[in-house]
Design a protein around this motif. Sequence first.
Motif, PDB file in Angstrom:
ATOM      1  N   ASP A  42      -2.580  13.327  -3.183  1.00 54.97           N
ATOM      2  CA  ASP A  42      -3.366  12.540  -3.968  1.00 54.97           C
ATOM      3  C   ASP A  42      -2.432  11.484  -4.549  1.00 54.97           C
ATOM      4  O   ASP A  42      -1.133  11.369  -4.662  1.00 54.97           O
ATOM      5  N   HIS A  43      -2.484   9.948  -4.041  1.00 57.93           N
ATOM      6  CA  HIS A  43      -2.220   9.740  -4.484  1.00 57.93           C
ATOM      7  C   HIS A  43      -3.363   7.890  -4.825  1.00 57.93           C
ATOM      8  O   HIS A  43      -4.845   7.855  -4.209  1.00 57.93           O
TER       9      HIS A  43
ATOM     10  N   PHE B 208       0.874  -1.340   0.690  1.00 58.88           N
ATOM     11  CA  PHE B 208      -0.151   0.119  -0.086  1.00 58.88           C
ATOM     12  C   PHE B 208       1.051   1.697   0.164  1.00 58.88           C
ATOM     13  O   PHE B 208       2.039   1.243   0.769  1.00 58.88           O
ATOM     14  N   PHE B 209       0.779   1.904  -0.685  1.00 58.85           N
ATOM     15  CA  PHE B 209       1.319   3.912  -0.734  1.00 58.85           C
ATOM     16  C   PHE B 209       0.500   3.895  -0.303  1.00 58.85           C
ATOM     17  O   PHE B 209      -0.909   4.874  -0.969  1.00 58.85           O
ATOM     18  N   GLY B 210       0.946   5.081   0.605  1.00 59.42           N
ATOM     19  CA  GLY B 210       0.164   6.046   1.170  1.00 59.42           C
ATOM     20  C   GLY B 210       1.160   7.071   1.650  1.00 59.42           C
ATOM     21  O   GLY B 210       2.768   7.808   1.778  1.00 59.42           O
ATOM     22  N   PHE B 211       0.178   8.042   2.673  1.00 60.43           N
ATOM     23  CA  PHE B 211       1.541   8.957   3.385  1.00 60.43           C
ATOM     24  C   PHE B 211       0.904   8.941   4.581  1.00 60.43           C
ATOM     25  O   PHE B 211      -0.123   9.266   5.580  1.00 60.43           O
ATOM     26  N   THR B 212       1.808   9.289   6.161  1.00 59.06           N
ATOM     27  CA  THR B 212       1.011   9.628   7.549  1.00 59.06           C
ATOM     28  C   THR B 212       0.109  10.854   7.663  1.00 59.06           C
ATOM     29  O   THR B 212      -0.446  10.785   8.673  1.00 59.06           O
TER      30      THR B 212
ATOM     31  N   TYR C 214       5.771   1.185 -10.116  1.00 61.36           N
ATOM     32  CA  TYR C 214       5.050   0.085 -10.050  1.00 61.36           C
ATOM     33  C   TYR C 214       3.189   0.333 -10.052  1.00 61.36           C
ATOM     34  O   TYR C 214       2.540  -0.193  -9.897  1.00 61.36           O
ATOM     35  N   GLY C 215       3.519   1.468 -11.055  1.00 57.51           N
ATOM     36  CA  GLY C 215       2.324   2.378 -12.413  1.00 57.51           C
ATOM     37  C   GLY C 215       1.441   2.764 -10.494  1.00 57.51           C
ATOM     38  O   GLY C 215       0.342   3.115 -10.743  1.00 57.51           O
ATOM     39  N   ILE C 216       2.236   3.954  -9.839  1.00 60.53           N
ATOM     40  CA  ILE C 216       1.500   3.631  -8.701  1.00 60.53           C
ATOM     41  C   ILE C 216       1.279   5.814  -8.428  1.00 60.53           C
ATOM     42  O   ILE C 216       2.321   6.591  -9.226  1.00 60.53           O
ATOM     43  N   TYR C 217       0.042   6.239  -9.047  1.00 64.98           N
ATOM     44  CA  TYR C 217       0.063   7.929  -8.938  1.00 64.98           C
ATOM     45  C   TYR C 217       0.547   8.501  -7.577  1.00 64.98           C
ATOM     46  O   TYR C 217      -1.236   7.734  -6.822  1.00 64.98           O
ATOM     47  N   TYR C 218       1.219   9.145  -7.369  1.00 64.69           N
ATOM     48  CA  TYR C 218       0.818  10.925  -6.394  1.00 64.69           C
ATOM     49  C   TYR C 218       1.528  12.029  -7.045  1.00 64.69           C
ATOM     50  O   TYR C 218       2.006  12.461  -7.693  1.00 64.69           O
ATOM     51  N   LYS C 219       0.441  12.483  -6.160  1.00 64.31           N
ATOM     52  CA  LYS C 219       1.102  14.060  -6.517  1.00 64.31           C
ATOM     53  C   LYS C 219       0.559  14.827  -5.519  1.00 64.31           C
ATOM     54  O   LYS C 219      -0.489  14.999  -4.858  1.00 64.31           O
ATOM     55  N   ARG C 220       1.639  15.847  -5.050  1.00 66.26           N
ATOM     56  CA  ARG C 220       1.505  16.919  -4.115  1.00 66.26           C
ATOM     57  C   ARG C 220       0.693  18.029  -4.443  1.00 66.26           C
ATOM     58  O   ARG C 220       0.535  18.127  -5.807  1.00 66.26           O
ATOM     59  N   GLN C 221      -0.651  18.025  -3.381  1.00 62.06           N
ATOM     60  CA  GLN C 221      -1.382  18.977  -3.617  1.00 62.06           C
ATOM     61  C   GLN C 221      -1.406  20.741  -2.435  1.00 62.06           C
ATOM     62  O   GLN C 221      -1.423  19.726  -1.562  1.00 62.06           O
ATOM     63  N   GLU C 222      -1.054  21.407  -3.503  1.00 63.42           N
ATOM     64  CA  GLU C 222      -1.193  22.366  -2.094  1.00 63.42           C
ATOM     65  C   GLU C 222      -2.842  22.894  -1.703  1.00 63.42           C
ATOM     66  O   GLU C 222      -3.295  23.115  -1.782  1.00 63.42           O
TER      67      GLU C 222
END
Length: 190
Positions: A153-154, A60-64, A136-144
């Motif tokens: 976003d991920h 799983f790809f995420g963030f704290t 691994y084909g994971i999308y993520y982008k920083r959103q201000e």
Amino acid sequence: MRILFSVLIVVLIASLGVVFYQWQQTQNSAEAYGVPFELVDGKGEKITQEAFQGHPSALFFGFTNCPEICPTTLYEMNGWLEALGEDGEEIEAFFITVDPERDTPELLNDYVSSVTDRVTAITGDPDKVRAMASGYGIYYKRQELEDGDYTMDHTASVFLLDSNGDFRSTIAWGENSETAIEKLRNLAGS
């Protein structure tokens, strides 16, 4: 006209045959899903793509700093693995950050271990994390955000890999728990 139609049918069938052959080759290749990488786990130890081989894996790809999806998914992953009991003992689970600028090994380890001891935290150099996630084909982008902070976003699915590191399936965000557990049970039996 009939000859032209027959030629078109033969070309179509031949094209489908080539596409199917190429798809079969990728499905039966000896290469594991994803790309080689070298990052660090939550204890600061080196971790590579080899960590996803020799046993079934859930990634799983995420963030704290995630407000809902990541803590919920981490909690659910722990519940799914517990529900499997002995059937799921060989499955190893991983939480890979998409925010390595904030998610240090210590912070990520504390975050994951506050929920479960069944999931390994992974972080590292932002460029290396981006290359790994992209592979691994994971999308993520920083959103201000308006207050000067930011969120990410991920992709919110759990990726399931077999013991060879080959892609098997996903568990979608919000998927029924019984279905998720059955997918993991099937993964464990592979």
